[in-house]
Scaffold this motif. Structure first.
Motif, PDB file in Angstrom:
ATOM      1  N   THR A   2       0.841  -1.187   0.000  1.00 56.09           N
ATOM      2  CA  THR A   2       0.000   0.000   0.000  1.00 56.09           C
ATOM      3  C   THR A   2       0.880   1.242   0.000  1.00 56.09           C
ATOM      4  OG1 THR A   2      -1.506  -1.235   1.408  1.00 56.09           O
ATOM      5  CG2 THR A   2      -1.960   1.089   1.128  1.00 56.09           C
ATOM      6  N   SER A   3       0.498   2.228  -0.814  1.00 51.01           N
ATOM      7  CA  SER A   3       1.286   3.460  -0.830  1.00 51.01           C
ATOM      8  C   SER A   3       0.861   4.357   0.325  1.00 51.01           C
ATOM      9  CB  SER A   3       1.107   4.191  -2.158  1.00 51.01           C
ATOM     10  OG  SER A   3      -0.225   4.619  -2.295  1.00 51.01           O
ATOM     11  N   VAL A   4       1.757   5.219   0.723  1.00 54.26           N
ATOM     12  CA  VAL A   4       1.507   6.166   1.807  1.00 54.26           C
ATOM     13  C   VAL A   4       0.711   7.337   1.235  1.00 54.26           C
ATOM     14  CG1 VAL A   4       2.625   7.754   3.422  1.00 54.26           C
ATOM     15  CG2 VAL A   4       3.611   5.503   3.013  1.00 54.26           C
ATOM     16  N   PRO A   5      -0.441   7.672   1.825  1.00 56.25           N
ATOM     17  CA  PRO A   5      -1.224   8.805   1.313  1.00 56.25           C
ATOM     18  C   PRO A   5      -0.461  10.126   1.465  1.00 56.25           C
ATOM     19  CG  PRO A   5      -2.487   7.535   2.931  1.00 56.25           C
ATOM     20  CD  PRO A   5      -1.096   7.022   2.948  1.00 56.25           C
ATOM     21  N   THR A   6      -0.613  10.970   0.461  1.00 53.87           N
ATOM     22  CA  THR A   6       0.019  12.290   0.465  1.00 53.87           C
ATOM     23  C   THR A   6      -1.047  13.364   0.562  1.00 53.87           C
ATOM     24  OG1 THR A   6       1.894  11.554  -0.864  1.00 53.87           O
ATOM     25  CG2 THR A   6       1.420  13.916  -0.880  1.00 53.87           C
ATOM     26  N   VAL A   7      -0.845  14.291   1.510  1.00 51.96           N
ATOM     27  CA  VAL A   7      -1.720  15.446   1.660  1.00 51.96           C
ATOM     28  C   VAL A   7      -0.948  16.681   1.211  1.00 51.96           C
ATOM     29  CG1 VAL A   7      -3.090  16.860   3.252  1.00 51.96           C
ATOM     30  CG2 VAL A   7      -2.951  14.378   3.590  1.00 51.96           C
ATOM     31  N   LEU A   8      -1.490  17.387   0.237  1.00 52.48           N
ATOM     32  CA  LEU A   8      -0.885  18.630  -0.231  1.00 52.48           C
ATOM     33  C   LEU A   8      -1.421  19.765   0.627  1.00 52.48           C
ATOM     34  CD1 LEU A   8       0.949  20.022  -2.330  1.00 52.48           C
ATOM     35  CD2 LEU A   8      -1.087  20.266  -3.777  1.00 52.48           C
ATOM     36  N   LEU A   9      -0.514  20.531   1.219  1.00 51.09           N
ATOM     37  CA  LEU A   9      -0.854  21.637   2.113  1.00 51.09           C
ATOM     38  C   LEU A   9      -0.768  22.937   1.318  1.00 51.09           C
ATOM     39  CD1 LEU A   9       1.432  20.447   5.057  1.00 51.09           C
ATOM     40  CD2 LEU A   9      -0.999  19.907   4.704  1.00 51.09           C
ATOM     41  N   LEU A  10      -1.878  23.708   1.284  1.00 46.15           N
ATOM     42  CA  LEU A  10      -1.949  24.910   0.461  1.00 46.15           C
ATOM     43  C   LEU A  10      -2.323  26.124   1.294  1.00 46.15           C
ATOM     44  CD1 LEU A  10      -3.863  22.726  -1.897  1.00 46.15           C
ATOM     45  CD2 LEU A  10      -2.102  24.177  -2.893  1.00 46.15           C
ATOM     46  N   SER A  11      -1.394  27.068   1.386  1.00 49.48           N
ATOM     47  CA  SER A  11      -1.643  28.312   2.117  1.00 49.48           C
ATOM     48  C   SER A  11      -2.180  29.369   1.173  1.00 49.48           C
ATOM     49  CB  SER A  11      -0.348  28.820   2.757  1.00 49.48           C
ATOM     50  OG  SER A  11      -0.571  30.069   3.385  1.00 49.48           O
ATOM     51  N   GLY A  12      -3.113  30.154   1.672  1.00 46.52           N
ATOM     52  CA  GLY A  12      -3.677  31.252   0.893  1.00 46.52           C
ATOM     53  C   GLY A  12      -2.971  32.562   1.127  1.00 46.52           C
ATOM     54  N   SER A  13      -1.836  32.541   1.795  1.00 45.85           N
ATOM     55  CA  SER A  13      -1.140  33.774   2.136  1.00 45.85           C
ATOM     56  C   SER A  13       0.252  33.835   1.530  1.00 45.85           C
ATOM     57  CB  SER A  13      -1.016  33.905   3.660  1.00 45.85           C
ATOM     58  OG  SER A  13      -0.332  35.085   3.999  1.00 45.85           O
ATOM     59  N   LEU A  14       0.598  35.004   1.029  1.00 46.18           N
ATOM     60  CA  LEU A  14       1.948  35.266   0.539  1.00 46.18           C
ATOM     61  C   LEU A  14       2.831  35.893   1.620  1.00 46.18           C
ATOM     62  CD1 LEU A  14       1.094  36.756  -2.961  1.00 46.18           C
ATOM     63  CD2 LEU A  14       2.264  34.596  -2.521  1.00 46.18           C
ATOM     64  N   ARG A  15       2.243  36.277   2.719  1.00 47.02           N
ATOM     65  CA  ARG A  15       2.959  36.975   3.797  1.00 47.02           C
ATOM     66  C   ARG A  15       4.104  36.108   4.330  1.00 47.02           C
ATOM     67  NH1 ARG A  15      -0.582  39.917   8.131  1.00 47.02           N
ATOM     68  NH2 ARG A  15       0.181  41.775   7.123  1.00 47.02           N
ATOM     69  N   ALA A  16       5.271  36.728   4.507  1.00 43.57           N
ATOM     70  CA  ALA A  16       6.462  36.007   4.956  1.00 43.57           C
ATOM     71  C   ALA A  16       6.243  35.307   6.294  1.00 43.57           C
ATOM     72  CB  ALA A  16       7.649  36.966   5.050  1.00 43.57           C
ATOM     73  N   HIS A  17       5.581  35.963   7.229  1.00 35.36           N
ATOM     74  CA  HIS A  17       5.358  35.377   8.554  1.00 35.36           C
ATOM     75  C   HIS A  17       3.875  35.076   8.772  1.00 35.36           C
ATOM     76  CE1 HIS A  17       9.518  36.098   9.485  1.00 35.36           C
ATOM     77  NE2 HIS A  17       9.381  37.342   9.068  1.00 35.36           N
ATOM     78  N   SER A  18       3.271  34.487   7.786  1.00 34.16           N
ATOM     79  CA  SER A  18       1.848  34.168   7.813  1.00 34.16           C
ATOM     80  C   SER A  18       1.508  33.135   8.880  1.00 34.16           C
ATOM     81  CB  SER A  18       1.427  33.631   6.444  1.00 34.16           C
ATOM     82  OG  SER A  18       0.199  32.967   6.511  1.00 34.16           O
TER      83      SER A  18
END
Length: 181
Positions: A2-18
């Motif tokens: 079985t392959s390991v599931p991958t979760v893609l993490l997507l931030s909606g912020s461009l701010r450096a210290h978001s």
């Protein structure tokens, strides 16, 4: 095997210290065994969406982003709310997902970190996100969505959130998403 599931993490912020990106970095740091997470860095690299450009050959940044989407088994979003809606750069990223079909049927959730002082607590951004995701065929996993009000001072010098409670919520969200992948 079985392959390991991958979760893609997507931030909606461009701010450096978001705070939003810090939450996703923290999710990556506490990813449970048997799960893989990838933090997307596509937001600032994508060209402005133009339907005339949504064909092969795609702009290189769009092709790379769509490849990451195809490789993911689930999606986890964390976005701020600006002026009662989604930030422009994040909406642009989402617009590039509409025509490709890579997100169709993918389980997805979001973490809302809007502080208590936010006028709507981020609800307008998440309503807009839900609407856009509906156009892309994403399956929203309600049980994985979380509201975790945070402030900038909750982010440590290492760019992570140390709170055991927040970390437990992030692990639970990831495990719930993985169960739906």
């Amino acid at each position: 095997m079985t392959s390991v599931p991958t979760v893609l993490l997507l931030s909606g912020s461009l701010r450096a210290h978001s705070t939003n990106t810090a939450v996703l970095r923290t999710a990556q740091a506490v990813t449970p065994a048997g799960l893989h997470t990838v933090l997307s860095d596509d937001l600032g690299a994508l060209p402005h969406f133009n339907p005339d450009d949504d064909h092969d050959p795609l702009p290189p940044a769009v092709a790379a982003f769509r490849a990451r989407l195809r490789a993911a088994d689930a999606l986890l979003f964390c976005t701020p709310e600006y002026a009662g809606g989604l930030p422009g750069a994040f909406k642009n990223l989402l617009d590039w997902t509409v025509g490709g079909g890579e997100t169709y049927g993918r389980p997805a959730a979001w973490i809302n970190v809007s502080g208590v002082a936010a006028p709507t607590g981020g609800e307008d951004a998440h309503a807009a996100l839900r609407k856009v995701l509906g156009y892309t065929g994403v399956r929203v996993v309600e049980a994985a969505c979380r509201r975790l009000p945070l402030a900038r001072q909750d982010v440590g010098a290492d760019g992570l959130i140390a709170s055991p409670e927040v970390r437990a919520h992030l692990q639970a969200a990831l495990l719930t998403l993985a169960a739906h992948a």
